[in-house]
Design a protein around this motif. Sequence first.
Motif: not given
Length: 245
Positions: A30-34, A104-111
Amino acid sequence: IVLINVFGFAVASACCILSFLYMADEHSYDRHFSNADRIARICLDRVYPERNVLWAPVPPAVRDGLLAEFPEVEAATRVRKEEFAVSSERVKGFNELIIAVDPDFFTVFDHKFIKGNSTAMNQPAAVVITQRMAEKYFESEDAIGKSLTVGEAGLFNVAGVIANPPITSHLRYDIIIGLSFDRMTNFNVWGNNFGFYTYALLNENASMEALNDKLPAMSKKYLAQSETEEAYNKWRAEGNDYRFF
């Protein structure tokens, strides 16, 4: 004796290298999430009179409770794993890795979006798919605006295409749909529906430990509101409790 020592040293070195590689792999998850350092997953210690049971998924109302009670929570999303057969006009009936989420999924987990952007889940009947799903169901065509039938969830329009997630992620998915498709679940429930993995993105100045210390008060407040005072006190006196952490 020299040969034995050399062999022993080689074995010990190999064990050290393998241990290092294992630890490096574990810490890469999970380190790929900023915002990885600011994301908390809320779990539950369900206390019964005779035992405790730890749950990773929690009741659906926890997400709204986090947003209402804690200003340090910048965004929050529920994630529910689904099992549906997926079809397009040219490809029929494959079971895929699907999750249903809040906007909010893509706010929490950026892709990384190849097509579309992080507001895709705000659109009605929207679906976001990985690059491999775009190639599988639409080949060389532009997937944006195309339709996918996602089992009992119904017909969705592709609003975004994201890069394939790395294998070093505890969340596995190829298709993302909104929880709004589910008109049967009562999302205000605080008990007996442990089906939602729930994540909070804390603001930059917030403390994970401080939030953890505040969670029992949220639990007590909302559980007490969901029952009569007499019923809630009786339930607690019998040795029951919900302890979120």
